[in-house]
Each structure stands twice: as C-alpha cells, then as structure tokens.
Design a protein around this motif. Structure first.
Motif, PDB file in Angstrom:
ATOM      1  N   SER A 120       0.773  -1.357   0.128  1.00 15.32           N
ATOM      2  CA  SER A 120      -0.124  -0.178  -0.026  1.00 15.32           C
ATOM      3  C   SER A 120       0.776   1.266  -0.011  1.00 15.32           C
ATOM      4  O   SER A 120       0.493   2.326   0.260  1.00 15.32           O
ATOM      5  CB  SER A 120      -1.040   0.046   1.295  1.00 15.32           C
ATOM      6  OG  SER A 120      -0.227  -0.363   2.287  1.00 15.32           O
ATOM      7  N   LYS A 121       2.195   1.141  -0.182  1.00 15.10           N
ATOM      8  CA  LYS A 121       3.162   2.274  -0.051  1.00 15.10           C
ATOM      9  C   LYS A 121       4.151   2.106  -1.561  1.00 15.10           C
ATOM     10  O   LYS A 121       3.569   2.702  -2.573  1.00 15.10           O
ATOM     11  CB  LYS A 121       3.855   2.034   1.113  1.00 15.10           C
ATOM     12  CG  LYS A 121       2.949   2.032   2.568  1.00 15.10           C
ATOM     13  CD  LYS A 121       3.930   1.926   3.652  1.00 15.10           C
ATOM     14  CE  LYS A 121       3.229   1.686   4.985  1.00 15.10           C
ATOM     15  NZ  LYS A 121       3.148   0.171   5.245  1.00 15.10           N
ATOM     16  N   ALA A 122       5.353   1.768  -1.210  1.00 15.63           N
ATOM     17  CA  ALA A 122       6.353   2.097  -2.144  1.00 15.63           C
ATOM     18  C   ALA A 122       5.765   0.881  -3.344  1.00 15.63           C
ATOM     19  O   ALA A 122       6.044   1.530  -4.498  1.00 15.63           O
ATOM     20  CB  ALA A 122       7.620   1.424  -1.613  1.00 15.63           C
TER      21      ALA A 122
ATOM     22  N   LEU B  83       3.153   0.270  -4.833  1.00  9.50           N
ATOM     23  CA  LEU B  83       2.174   1.075  -5.687  1.00  9.50           C
ATOM     24  C   LEU B  83       2.877   2.174  -6.483  1.00  9.50           C
ATOM     25  O   LEU B  83       2.385   2.331  -7.691  1.00  9.50           O
ATOM     26  CB  LEU B  83       1.148   1.708  -4.779  1.00  9.50           C
ATOM     27  CG  LEU B  83       0.226   0.762  -4.019  1.00  9.50           C
ATOM     28  CD1 LEU B  83      -0.826   1.812  -3.278  1.00  9.50           C
ATOM     29  CD2 LEU B  83      -0.733   0.166  -5.294  1.00  9.50           C
ATOM     30  N   ARG B  84       4.175   2.717  -6.113  1.00  6.17           N
ATOM     31  CA  ARG B  84       4.693   3.716  -7.202  1.00  6.17           C
ATOM     32  C   ARG B  84       5.690   3.010  -7.755  1.00  6.17           C
ATOM     33  O   ARG B  84       5.624   3.279  -9.023  1.00  6.17           O
ATOM     34  CB  ARG B  84       5.376   4.605  -6.108  1.00  6.17           C
ATOM     35  CG  ARG B  84       4.457   5.465  -5.176  1.00  6.17           C
ATOM     36  CD  ARG B  84       5.263   6.654  -4.305  1.00  6.17           C
ATOM     37  NE  ARG B  84       6.350   6.034  -3.627  1.00  6.17           N
ATOM     38  CZ  ARG B  84       6.250   5.835  -2.288  1.00  6.17           C
ATOM     39  NH1 ARG B  84       5.111   6.057  -1.729  1.00  6.17           N
ATOM     40  NH2 ARG B  84       6.953   5.281  -1.520  1.00  6.17           N
TER      41      ARG B  84
ATOM     42  N   ARG C 163      -2.227  -1.471  -9.427  1.00  8.56           N
ATOM     43  CA  ARG C 163      -1.353  -0.882 -10.023  1.00  8.56           C
ATOM     44  C   ARG C 163      -1.644  -0.280 -11.483  1.00  8.56           C
ATOM     45  O   ARG C 163      -1.525   0.506 -12.047  1.00  8.56           O
ATOM     46  CB  ARG C 163       0.138  -1.285 -10.276  1.00  8.56           C
ATOM     47  CG  ARG C 163       1.134  -0.679  -9.035  1.00  8.56           C
ATOM     48  CD  ARG C 163       2.386  -1.487  -9.285  1.00  8.56           C
ATOM     49  NE  ARG C 163       3.218  -1.235 -10.443  1.00  8.56           N
ATOM     50  CZ  ARG C 163       3.609  -0.052 -10.804  1.00  8.56           C
ATOM     51  NH1 ARG C 163       3.599   0.848  -9.964  1.00  8.56           N
ATOM     52  NH2 ARG C 163       4.256   0.075 -12.043  1.00  8.56           N
TER      53      ARG C 163
ATOM     54  N   GLU D 128      -3.215   4.854   3.318  1.00 18.15           N
ATOM     55  CA  GLU D 128      -2.117   4.907   2.656  1.00 18.15           C
ATOM     56  C   GLU D 128      -2.196   4.919   1.150  1.00 18.15           C
ATOM     57  O   GLU D 128      -1.611   5.501   0.345  1.00 18.15           O
ATOM     58  CB  GLU D 128      -1.226   3.567   2.966  1.00 18.15           C
ATOM     59  CG  GLU D 128      -0.741   3.936   4.473  1.00 18.15           C
ATOM     60  CD  GLU D 128       0.054   2.521   4.960  1.00 18.15           C
ATOM     61  OE1 GLU D 128       0.010   1.413   4.460  1.00 18.15           O
ATOM     62  OE2 GLU D 128       0.224   2.720   6.315  1.00 18.15           O
TER      63      GLU D 128
ATOM     64  N   VAL E 243      -0.877   7.628  -1.982  1.00 19.61           N
ATOM     65  CA  VAL E 243      -0.388   7.469  -3.140  1.00 19.61           C
ATOM     66  C   VAL E 243      -1.100   7.746  -4.310  1.00 19.61           C
ATOM     67  O   VAL E 243      -0.650   8.371  -5.406  1.00 19.61           O
ATOM     68  CB  VAL E 243       0.247   5.840  -3.235  1.00 19.61           C
ATOM     69  CG1 VAL E 243       0.670   5.644  -4.588  1.00 19.61           C
ATOM     70  CG2 VAL E 243       1.108   5.535  -2.012  1.00 19.61           C
TER      71      VAL E 243
ATOM     72  N   LEU F 269      -0.254  10.499  -7.351  1.00 19.68           N
ATOM     73  CA  LEU F 269      -0.090  10.245  -8.790  1.00 19.68           C
ATOM     74  C   LEU F 269      -1.280  10.977  -9.664  1.00 19.68           C
ATOM     75  O   LEU F 269      -1.209  10.860 -10.755  1.00 19.68           O
ATOM     76  CB  LEU F 269      -0.253   8.757  -8.842  1.00 19.68           C
ATOM     77  CG  LEU F 269       0.777   7.767  -8.303  1.00 19.68           C
ATOM     78  CD1 LEU F 269       0.310   6.403  -8.473  1.00 19.68           C
ATOM     79  CD2 LEU F 269       1.986   8.057  -8.998  1.00 19.68           C
TER      80      LEU F 269
ATOM     81  N   GLN G 145       1.829   7.952   5.212  1.00 17.97           N
ATOM     82  CA  GLN G 145       0.910   8.517   4.397  1.00 17.97           C
ATOM     83  C   GLN G 145       1.394   9.828   3.479  1.00 17.97           C
ATOM     84  O   GLN G 145       1.765  10.773   4.342  1.00 17.97           O
ATOM     85  CB  GLN G 145      -0.508   8.724   5.080  1.00 17.97           C
ATOM     86  CG  GLN G 145      -0.833   7.562   5.702  1.00 17.97           C
ATOM     87  CD  GLN G 145      -2.275   7.626   6.542  1.00 17.97           C
ATOM     88  OE1 GLN G 145      -3.060   8.668   6.115  1.00 17.97           O
ATOM     89  NE2 GLN G 145      -2.248   6.820   7.441  1.00 17.97           N
ATOM     90  N   GLY G 146       1.640   9.724   2.209  1.00 20.46           N
ATOM     91  CA  GLY G 146       2.311  11.028   1.596  1.00 20.46           C
ATOM     92  C   GLY G 146       3.535  10.824   2.120  1.00 20.46           C
ATOM     93  O   GLY G 146       4.334  10.124   2.463  1.00 20.46           O
TER      94      GLY G 146
END
Lengths: 391, 107
Positions: free
Chosen positions: A48-50, A52-53, A139, A159, A163, A167, A323-324
C-alpha cells in the motif's frame, strides 16, 4: 522432548520468520512451510506504499529461492490445508501434487487474516488490497487518470489514497466511523490526518457507511452518490480461524493462546495476525495486525520449540503508517476507548486503567524510539519522563 | 553489478554481487547474508539492519540523516561513528567493493 517435525501453516512474514528462527535456534528436524499464495514469501506493508509507486515485486521477496534449499525448509506455495487432525497429529493439504496428509510433532498456525467484506450491495465490484496480485491489479488501474472511491479510512485505505492522490487521481475516502483510523489512533491524530488528506485534495466522507457499489460509483447511507471509476475496499480484516475452529481449538477474535503462544492444544502454537494472545502489559487478550507482532511471536515460538525456552511473550508493540510524506509511528498498543493527551506538538499519549498504553508520534523518529523504551519500562512512568520524550 | 563484502561479528566474510540501486540491506537479505535482518523492509522503523561501514569506505558512503540517527538510537548493539542503517545505503558504481562489518546482534 524436542519435536522432530514442525509444520507451519501460512507463509507470510510471520510463518517464514518461524522457519528462519527455528534454523537459527539450531532446530535440526523437518520444517514444512505451507503457503496459500503462489511464488516466494513477500512483505505486505509496501503493497500500500512503495510498491504502488515503483512496482518492484522483486524488492518484496523476503528470501531468495536458494534460501529454502540451503536451510532445508520444505516450502510449498499454492497449497491449502483442508483440515487438522489433532489426534493423529497430521494435516490434510491440497496443492499442485493433489491431496495428501502431512504429519507434525508441532504445528504453527500463521494463517493471518482476510479482508472483511461488509454486506454492501454490489461489493463484488470493489478491489481488495491484501495480496501482491491485488496490488498488481491496482497498479494497472492507476496507470491512467481515474476517479477512485476508497471504502475504509484505516491505515491501508489512507496509505493507498495518499499514493493515488500523489499520482494525480481523484480520491474520495468513505469511512463509516466519525473519524479516520478510529480503532488505532487518538482523536487528535485522526483530525490531523483528516486535515492532511483534505490538504492533498482528497475528499472525506466521515460517519457515512457505503450502502451500494455500482460501476458508476458508491452510494452512501444518506443517499449521497460518489462518482468513481473504481472502488477499493479497505474496511478491515478478520482472522483466519476456520481451520482452528474446525479442529476444536479455542478461538475468540483469533486463535486463543497463552502467554507462551500455545493454543488450547500444547502441540499447536499460533502467531501473528490470526492469534489472540495476552497483552504483556494489561493481561487482556489482544490481536495485533503488524509485522512486529508476527515476527516477535515467531522468534519466541521457535526458541520454545528448538531450545525448550518457556519464557512468556513480552515484546512491546510498534506500528507505522506512511501517508504521503508523513510518517505516523506508534509505540505500544491502545484500545479505542483509551484516554488521550497531547504531550507536545505531534506527540500524543494514550492512557488506560493501568497507565500509559501507547505513544503516537508524527515525523519524529527520535521521540518514537524514546517512546518505545518508555513503554517497555516495568515501572510506572512519571510525568517528567513522559515530557522528556519531546526534548 | 556492485561487489559488497559483509564481515560478520565472528570474522566470517561473505562477498556478493548486487545490483546498482539496491540497498546494502536488501542485497544482504535477498542473498541470505546472516547478520542483517531488515525486519521493516527498509521503512526505517526497526534498526535491525545496523552495520558498521569499513573505515576505508567511510567517506564514499555518505552520512546518516537525522531520522536514521534517531532510529539507530534503538539498535541492539553498540552504535559508533561508523554505524549506519544499511537500508539507507544505496549501491552505486562508486561503492563497488564496499566493505561493511556486522554487529553481534540486531535485536
């Protein structure tokens, strides 16, 4: 007598840690690790963090394939346990090689949780965020501009929302409770994060349950319609206790264990998100959803099995949520009804009948680490010590 | 590829080839180097990937920032001026041949 065959059901971070720690503790017997998902065991928190990016699945794997051979751990992915026969001490599994029975001297339940699916009309249209496969799907959905409704204002939903917003997507967060993360943090911290999410441009719908999900969006209890292209359901989890219950083990919001993490059957332990264990501080049965509890449980169980170490579980919990650009850190564990008091800006103490239960900090690793030491203190904390955290 | 050498507390040495861009923590964990745990996966939440950068490399590795410093406060073994959280050291071609020493314990 040291068991010769240990079977671990569940290959998340806790189940894998049990296998790793057994070998590190010198256990020389057979270890079988059964996982329901395909592929190698992986970390869930970054989903739910890195992840996803950056989409780097290989960064999530906890150990390489060669590890399992090197440590003689019989890892069986994509395999499901159908039943536990406690009398014969064996489990029935189904997997790629069909159904068969596996014996055990000691069984470790690390079955984790599954997502709660509230009885909302059309909820089948909503995406989950629990497995790597779920995250891959999300994603894909985030690869083009989209309007997203997130049902659930807890850690995972928020979270993800942070993200998605970063985006450039439009995000609405729907939370049935009157405030965000109500189960986990103080009202002050909830309010702070509500403000942050609003500043980032996320729309919050608090105190409003979703009652219907349609391809065009989500309908709330008061009739409000939120237009969205897709819906993420992040409304909490429930422990996977079906196997344990069917085998007649005591369960109560999780598989019930004693302070040594033994279930009502001394040949079976339970760990991590599926286990309900006595809180070392208050003595109340609690169940935690965290990497820290899962791995600390695993290490204790491994030492008990391998070395006969009967020490009770005493690790203090810690949690985090990114979060952010903001990092929320929690030392200790507070129930939702715990009192709260702001000790200094961004540092909130939680208190119950037996005193300090948790300390929440925001973007302040120093205070968090000090808080962890305070929480672990066996003697009551003075006001001066508490204020020292912020110094 | 970047070569990294991990020297355990007992003196045993492990050499690995890691990808550029990977961290010293993840490279160790993914290739099963004992002595680095990395429990939180690099989120700077746990101080279980503590290492000591070899003196010869101290200048090239860079310095620790405030948060890293704060988390190191909770490390299980002694923290020295060469202590780093290995999740915060990103491998570049400049670090080819890097040597790090591992603490006695991470918990």
């Amino acid at each position: 007598m040291t068991p010769e065959t240990v079977l671990i059901i569940g290959a998340g971070q806790g189940g894998l840690q049990a296998a790793i720690s057994l070998r590190q503790s010198g256990f020389a017997g057979t270890i079988t690790l059964i996982g329901g998902e395909p592929g190698l065991p992986y970390q869930r928190p970054p989903l739910s963090k890195a992840y996803l990016r950056d989409g780097k699945a290989e960064a999530l794997y906890l150990r390489p394939e060669s590890f399992f051979d090197a440590k003689q751990i019989d890892y069986r992915p994509d395999t499901w346990v159908e039943a536990i026969d406690r009398t014969a001490q064996r489990v029935t599994v189904t997997g790629q090689s069909g159904a068969h029975a596996l014996p055990y001297d000691h069984l470790v339940l690390a079955t984790g949780t599954r997502n709660l699916r509230p009885p909302i009309e059309g909820i089948g249209l909503a995406c989950d965020l629990r497995t790597l496969r779920d995250a891959q799907t999300l994603r894909d959905r985030l690869s083009q501009p989209t309007r997203i409704a997130v049902i659930g204002g807890g850690f995972i939903g928020l979270e993800f929302a942070a993200v998605a917003r970063a985006l450039g997507h439009e995000v609405a967060i729907i939370e049935a409770a009157p405030r965000l993360m109500a189960r986990a943090v103080s009202a002050k911290m909830s309010a702070h994060f509500a403000e942050l999410h609003r500043d980032w441009g996320n729309r919050l719908h608090l105190g409003q349950a979703a009652i219907a999900v349609e391809p065009s969006g989500v309908t709330l209890a008061d009739g409000t319609k939120i237009a969205s292209d897709f819906v993420l359901l992040a409304a909490g989890v429930r422990p996977n206790t079906e196997l344990a219950e069917a085998a007649g083990l005591a369960c109560d919001n999780g598989v019930r264990t004693d302070a040594r993490l033994l279930t009502s059957d001394p040949a079976i332990s339970a760990l991590g998100d599926c286990a309900s264990f006595p809180d070392p501080r208050s003595g109340a049965q609690i169940r935690l959803e965290s990497v820290q509890a899962a791995t600390d449980h695993a290490r204790l169980i491994a030492k008990r099995i391998a070395k006969g170490d009967a020490a009770p579980y005493s690790a203090q919990p810690w949690f985090w949520s990114d979060q952010g650009p903001c990092k929320l850190q929690i030392a200790g564990f507070a129930t939702p009804d715990a009192a709260e008091e702001e000790i200094a800006a961004g540092i909130i103490g939680r208190f119950d009948a037996s005193g300090l239960s948790a300390i929440e900090t925001l973007d302040n690793a120093r205070a968090h680490m000090r808080a962890r030491k305070l929480i672990a203190s066996p003697v009551p904390i003075t006001r001066a010590e508490l204020e020292e955290i912020a110094a | 590829m970047v070569k990294v050498t991990y020297i355990a507390h007992d003196g045993s040495q492990t050499d690995i080839d890691a990808d550029e861009g990977d961290t010293v923590m993840h490279a160790a964990v993914s290739q099963d180097v004992d002595g680095i745990v990395g429990e939180c996966g690099g989120a700077m939440m746990c101080a279980t990937c503590h290492c000591y950068v070899d003196a010869a490399w101290a200048d090239r590795v860079g310095t620790r920032d405030r948060s890293e410093e704060d988390m190191l406060d909770g490390a299980a073994s002694e923290v020295t001026e060469r202590s780093r959280l290995s999740c915060q050291i990103k491998l570049t071609s400049d670090l080819d041949g890097l040597v790090v020493h591992l603490p006695e314990e991470q918990f």
